[in-house]
Scaffold this motif. Structure first.
Motif, mmCIF file in Angstrom:
data_model
loop_
_atom_site.group_PDB
_atom_site.id
_atom_site.type_symbol
_atom_site.label_atom_id
_atom_site.label_comp_id
_atom_site.label_asym_id
_atom_site.label_seq_id
_atom_site.Cartn_x
_atom_site.Cartn_y
_atom_site.Cartn_z
ATOM 1 N N ALA A 43 -99.100 24.581 1.628
ATOM 2 C CA ALA A 43 -99.639 25.095 2.895
ATOM 3 C C ALA A 43 -100.119 23.946 3.779
ATOM 4 O O ALA A 43 -99.880 23.945 5.000
ATOM 5 N N ALA A 44 -100.777 22.953 3.176
ATOM 6 C CA ALA A 44 -101.251 21.795 3.939
ATOM 7 C C ALA A 44 -100.077 20.983 4.487
ATOM 8 O O ALA A 44 -100.134 20.457 5.603
ATOM 9 N N VAL A 45 -98.995 20.906 3.723
ATOM 10 C CA VAL A 45 -97.795 20.197 4.168
ATOM 11 C C VAL A 45 -97.195 20.899 5.379
ATOM 12 O O VAL A 45 -96.801 20.243 6.348
ATOM 13 N N ARG A 46 -97.136 22.218 5.346
ATOM 14 C CA ARG A 46 -96.613 22.954 6.505
ATOM 15 C C ARG A 46 -97.446 22.654 7.751
ATOM 16 O O ARG A 46 -96.904 22.498 8.846
ATOM 17 N N SER A 50 -96.074 20.803 11.149
ATOM 18 C CA SER A 50 -96.181 21.417 12.475
ATOM 19 C C SER A 50 -96.792 20.454 13.486
ATOM 20 O O SER A 50 -96.536 20.554 14.679
ATOM 21 N N LYS A 51 -97.570 19.488 13.005
ATOM 22 C CA LYS A 51 -98.161 18.449 13.873
ATOM 23 C C LYS A 51 -97.251 17.237 14.000
ATOM 24 O O LYS A 51 -97.578 16.295 14.713
ATOM 25 N N GLY A 52 -96.139 17.219 13.256
ATOM 26 C CA GLY A 52 -95.222 16.089 13.301
ATOM 27 C C GLY A 52 -95.652 14.914 12.435
ATOM 28 O O GLY A 52 -95.147 13.810 12.594
ATOM 29 N N ASP A 53 -96.565 15.151 11.515
ATOM 30 C CA ASP A 53 -97.084 14.091 10.650
ATOM 31 C C ASP A 53 -96.272 14.028 9.352
ATOM 32 O O ASP A 53 -96.714 14.509 8.309
ATOM 33 N N ILE A 54 -95.099 13.424 9.424
ATOM 34 C CA ILE A 54 -94.216 13.323 8.255
ATOM 35 C C ILE A 54 -94.847 12.447 7.161
ATOM 36 O O ILE A 54 -94.869 12.853 5.994
ATOM 37 N N PRO A 55 -95.380 11.254 7.505
ATOM 38 C CA PRO A 55 -95.986 10.436 6.446
ATOM 39 C C PRO A 55 -97.154 11.146 5.753
ATOM 40 O O PRO A 55 -97.302 11.070 4.526
ATOM 41 N N GLY A 56 -97.954 11.854 6.512
ATOM 42 C CA GLY A 56 -99.073 12.602 5.936
ATOM 43 C C GLY A 56 -98.589 13.709 5.018
ATOM 44 O O GLY A 56 -99.147 13.937 3.943
ATOM 45 N N SER A 88 -86.563 18.098 7.377
ATOM 46 C CA SER A 88 -87.107 18.149 8.733
ATOM 47 C C SER A 88 -87.324 16.768 9.341
ATOM 48 O O SER A 88 -87.831 16.660 10.450
ATOM 49 N N THR A 89 -86.927 15.729 8.639
ATOM 50 C CA THR A 89 -87.115 14.369 9.139
ATOM 51 C C THR A 89 -85.804 13.841 9.703
ATOM 52 O O THR A 89 -84.765 13.933 9.061
ATOM 53 N N ILE A 94 -86.808 7.778 9.172
ATOM 54 C CA ILE A 94 -86.993 7.533 7.737
ATOM 55 C C ILE A 94 -87.523 6.129 7.441
ATOM 56 O O ILE A 94 -88.485 5.993 6.686
ATOM 57 N N PRO A 95 -86.958 5.044 8.004
ATOM 58 C CA PRO A 95 -87.471 3.715 7.653
ATOM 59 C C PRO A 95 -88.966 3.537 7.958
ATOM 60 O O PRO A 95 -89.708 2.981 7.140
ATOM 61 N N ALA A 96 -89.419 4.033 9.089
ATOM 62 C CA ALA A 96 -90.844 3.908 9.428
ATOM 63 C C ALA A 96 -91.706 4.731 8.486
ATOM 64 O O ALA A 96 -92.795 4.300 8.084
ATOM 65 N N VAL A 97 -91.229 5.899 8.111
ATOM 66 C CA VAL A 97 -91.972 6.757 7.184
ATOM 67 C C VAL A 97 -92.078 6.066 5.822
ATOM 68 O O VAL A 97 -93.161 6.023 5.220
#
Length: 144
Positions: A43-46, A50-56, A88-89, A94-97
């Motif tokens: 749920a936290a990942v979703r 939704s905020k666009g925080d892929i690394p998080g 979703s990435t 990907i390299p920056a993440v």
């Protein structure tokens, strides 16, 4: 006395045989507790996605990932959550993440990539996504 040698388990006589339960320290938590934690992480990942925080989102799913025996349902849910992030990435992100992840988190990501590749038909993710992530993580590790 007839002995069928093909049915003898020779590993029982080998003291160096690898037993799955000895591969890692058992998780002290109850399987239901681990599954509940994994559902909360999903749920936290979703929310992070939704905020666009892929690394998080990746950090959430990969840190304290379920491990050990008796946690298959939690492991599968965690893998499904990770697949959602990977799908979703954008390939250009990907390299920056990958650079933003710690080495331990990158190691765990690589383990999940291999687990995803081991699935029949590669599950819900295309091979190009898994291989793309694998290439970026591997190249980043070589550069370090």
């Amino acid at each position: 006395m007839e002995v069928n040698h093909r049915k003898i388990d020779i590993d029982q006589y080998d003291e160096d045989v690898l037993v799955e339960s000895e591969l890692c320290e058992p998780d002290p938590r109850d399987p239901a507790e681990v599954l509940n934690d994994t559902k909360q992480k999903a749920a936290a990942v979703r929310g992070s996605l939704s905020k666009g925080d892929i690394p998080g989102a990746l950090t959430l799913v990969l840190e304290n990932a379920p491990y050990g025996l008796n946690f298959e349902e939690a492991k599968n849910l965690n893998l499904q959550t990770l697949v959602t992030i990977l799908n979703s990435t954008k390939a250009t992100e990907i390299p920056a993440v990958v650079r933003s992840l710690s080495q331990d988190t990158q190691d765990t990501l690589m383990k999940y990539l291999y687990k995803g590749m081991a699935l029949p038909g590669w599950g819900d993710v295309s091979g190009s996504v898994l291989l793309g992530w694998h290439e970026k993580v591997r190249c980043h590790r070589i550069e370090q």
